[in-house]
Scaffold this active site. Structure first.
Site, short mmCIF file in Angstrom:
data_model
loop_
_atom_site.label_atom_id
_atom_site.label_comp_id
_atom_site.label_asym_id
_atom_site.label_seq_id
_atom_site.Cartn_x
_atom_site.Cartn_y
_atom_site.Cartn_z
N TRP A 1 1.02 -1.30 -0.07
CA TRP A 1 0.06 0.04 -0.02
C TRP A 1 0.88 1.23 0.03
CZ3 TRP A 1 -0.72 -4.08 3.40
CH2 TRP A 1 0.04 -4.07 4.54
N GLU B 1 -5.71 0.17 5.56
CA GLU B 1 -5.65 0.95 6.81
C GLU B 1 -6.90 0.15 7.81
OE1 GLU B 1 -4.03 2.85 8.13
OE2 GLU B 1 -2.77 3.36 6.43
N THR C 1 -4.94 -6.06 12.87
CA THR C 1 -4.04 -6.90 12.82
C THR C 1 -2.88 -6.40 12.40
OG1 THR C 1 -3.72 -9.35 11.88
CG2 THR C 1 -4.54 -7.49 10.43
N LEU D 1 -10.54 -12.23 10.74
CA LEU D 1 -10.18 -10.65 11.30
C LEU D 1 -10.68 -10.05 12.35
CD1 LEU D 1 -9.32 -8.82 7.95
CD2 LEU D 1 -7.68 -9.18 9.62
N GLY D 2 -11.89 -10.30 12.65
CA GLY D 2 -12.80 -10.25 13.80
C GLY D 2 -13.34 -8.78 13.29
N TYR D 3 -13.93 -8.12 14.59
CA TYR D 3 -14.74 -6.80 14.07
C TYR D 3 -15.43 -6.92 12.93
CZ TYR D 3 -11.66 -4.77 17.86
OH TYR D 3 -10.95 -4.77 19.07
N TYR E 1 -9.57 8.66 12.26
CA TYR E 1 -7.90 7.96 11.58
C TYR E 1 -7.99 7.81 10.39
CZ TYR E 1 -4.43 4.76 11.01
OH TYR E 1 -3.34 3.99 10.23
N ASP F 1 -2.52 7.62 14.98
CA ASP F 1 -3.05 6.23 15.49
C ASP F 1 -2.25 5.80 16.69
OD1 ASP F 1 -0.28 5.63 14.97
OD2 ASP F 1 -0.76 3.84 13.58
N CYS G 1 10.25 3.30 18.36
CA CYS G 1 9.60 3.84 19.38
C CYS G 1 8.59 2.71 20.12
CB CYS G 1 9.11 5.16 19.46
SG CYS G 1 8.42 5.97 20.85
N CYS H 1 15.84 3.67 21.84
CA CYS H 1 16.14 4.80 21.70
C CYS H 1 17.51 5.17 20.95
CB CYS H 1 16.04 5.54 23.04
SG CYS H 1 14.60 5.54 23.72
N CYS I 1 13.83 14.36 22.27
CA CYS I 1 12.94 13.61 23.13
C CYS I 1 12.84 13.80 24.63
CB CYS I 1 12.99 12.14 22.65
SG CYS I 1 11.79 11.01 23.74
FE1 SF4 Z 1 10.74 6.95 21.35
FE2 SF4 Z 1 12.29 9.17 22.45
FE3 SF4 Z 1 13.16 6.85 22.45
FE4 SF4 Z 1 12.89 8.06 20.29
S1 SF4 Z 1 14.17 8.78 21.76
S2 SF4 Z 1 12.58 5.66 20.76
S3 SF4 Z 1 11.05 9.04 20.67
S4 SF4 Z 1 11.17 7.09 23.69
#
Ligand code: SF4
Length: 347
Positions: A21, A34, A40, A77-79, A117, A135, A189, A196, A205
Site C-alpha cells: 500500500w 488501513e 491485525t 480478522l474479527g470486528y 483516523y 494512530d 519507539c 532509543c 525527546c
Molecule cells: Fe521514542 Fe523518544 Fe526513545 Fe525516540 S528517543 S524511541 S521518541 S522514547
C-alpha cells in the site's frame, strides 16, 4: 522543514518497510489496508489485503457483493461490523459519487465506518492532504517526545496530541511525515523497550532526556472483559447440518454458528444437553452424542468467551425439521466466527 520532520523523514526513507500500500495512491487500496491494519499485524494482514482486493477489486465489486461473501473473505480478522460498514460505505460511494472516493478529510469522515483516523489516512496517503494521521503508534511517539503525562485514553489528550502532530506537518510532504512517524512507532519507539539508540529524534525527546520512556504514554486501565458462556450443538441429520445466522445487536452479526444456548456459567455436559432438550423439545432417545469439545477462554476485545460444542446425530427430526440445513460443502462456504472454526477443528 521543522526539527522533527526533517530527521524523521530522512530516517524513514532509509528504513521504511516495503509494503504494497506504500506503492499506490489508489484511495480504495489504501482504505482497505488501513481498515485491515487496525485489527491485525502487518504480516497477518498482508494475505487478507491481497485476498480482499482479488475478490473485490474496486468499490463497485464490494458494493455489489452478497454480504455473506464479504464476511467470508473477512473471516478470522474479527470486528465484522467493520467489513459490513465498508460495504455500506462502498455502496454510498457508488450511488452518490459514481464510484469516485471523496478526496478530502471532511467528506471522507461522513462515510459509514470511516472515523477520523481512517479519513485522515486516506486523505493524506491517497490525496496528499496536509492532515495529521494519529494512530496508537503516533500517540505513543508524541506523548514521549513531548513528555505528555496525561491519560491518552481521554479525548482531551487525544485532541492535544492531534494538534501537536498537525503542527509538525511539513507542508506538501505531510504524507511522508505521517508514514514516517507511524513507522517510527512500529519499528523503534516500541511500547516496551523503545530502541532509543536507533531513534532519529533522540535529541528532541523529553522522555529520553528524563529517562521516563517506559512510563509513557499513560493509559488508564481497561475495563474487565465480560465473561459469556455458550453451549453449541452441531445438529446433524442425514449428512446435513443446522447452522443459523447471528442476529443484530450482538457480537458476530451476520456470521453463522451451530444451534447455541447462552448460559450463566460453563455447564456440565449433562446439564447442557438437558437445556437443549428443553429448548428443542427433544427426548434423549431423539439423538446420539457423537463427540464433544470445549474452549476455556476465547478473548475478544471486550468479552471473554467460554464454549462447549456437542456433535449430535439426530434420530427424529419432527420438532426441528423447519430449521435451515446445509450440506458440508455449504457449511464450508458460510462465514463463521473464529471461535466456531476452532471448535469445529477440535471436534
Ligand atoms: Fe521514542 Fe523518544 Fe526513545 Fe525516540 S528517543 S524511541 S521518541 S522514547
Amino acid at each position: 522543514m521543522n526539527s522533527i520532520a526533517a530527521p524523521l523523514i530522512s530516517w524513514y526513507l532509509k528504513n521504511k518497510r516495503d509494503l504494497p500500500w506504500r506503492h499506490t495512491t489508489n484511495p480504495y487500496h489504501i482504505w482497505v489496508s488501513e481498515v485491515i491494519l487496525q485489527q491485525t499485524r502487518v504480516d497477518q494482514g498482508l494475505p487478507y489485503y491481497f485476498r480482499f482486493l482479488e475478490e473485490f477489486p474496486s468499490v463497485f465489486e464490494l458494493a455489489a457483493a452478497p454480504e455473506d461473501h464479504v464476511l467470508k473473505v473477512w473471516q478470522g480478522l474479527g470486528y465484522y461490523s467493520r467489513a459490513r460498514n465498508m460495504q455500506t460505505a462502498a455502496k454510498t460511494i457508488v450511488a452518490q459519487f459514481q464510484g469516485e472516493f471523496p478526496s478530502s478529510f471532511v467528506p471522507l469522515k461522513q462515510l459509514k465506518g470511516i472515523g477520523p483516523y481512517t479519513a485522515a489516512a486516506v486523505a493524506s496517503f491517497a490525496f496528499h492532504e496536509d492532515v495529521a494521521v494519529v494512530d496508537g503508534n503516533v500517540m505513543r511517539v508524541i506523548s514521549r517526545l513531548n513528555g505528555i503525562e496525561e491519560d491518552i485514553t481521554k479525548p482531551k489528550t487525544r485532541k492535544l496530541i492531534e494538534a501537536v502532530a498537525q503542527n509538525y506537518l511539513p507542508e506538501g510532504q505531510s504524507y511522508l511525515f505521517n508514514q514516517a512517524i507511524m513507522e517510527l512507532g512500529a519499528l523503534v519507539c516500541l511500547p516496551q523497550k523503545p530502541k532509543c539508540d536507533q531513534c532519529p529524534l533522540q535529541l528532541n525527546c523529553t522522555a529520553f532526556k528524563r529517562g521516563i520512556q517506559s512510563q509513557l504514554p499513560i493509559k488508564s486501565k481497561l475495563k474487565k472483559r465480560k465473561e459469556r458462556f455458550f453451549a453449541y450443538f452441531l445438529l446433524e441429520d442425514d449428512c446435513k447440518f443446522f447452522l443459523t445466522k447471528r442476529p443484530e445487536g450482538d457480537i458476530w452479526q451476520g456470521l453463522y454458528e451451530p444451534f447455541s444456548i447462552e448460559l450463566e456459567s460453563m455447564p456440565e455436559p449433562d446439564l447442557a444437553l438437558s437445556h437443549l432438550q428443553t429448548c428443542l423439545k427433544l427426548y434423549s432417545s431423539d439423538f446420539e452424542v457423537l463427540a464433544q469439545t470445549r474452549i476455556e477462554k476465547h478473548i475478544l476485545s471486550h468479552q471473554e468467551l467460554y464454549a462447549s460444542l456437542f456433535h449430535l446425530k439426530l434420530k427424529s427430526l419432527d420438532s426441528i425439521s423447519h430449521l435451515d440445513w446445509f450440506d458440508s460443502e455449504e457449511v464450508d462456504k458460510l462465514p463463521k466466527p473464529v471461535l466456531i472454526l476452532k471448535l469445529l477443528k477440535q471436534l
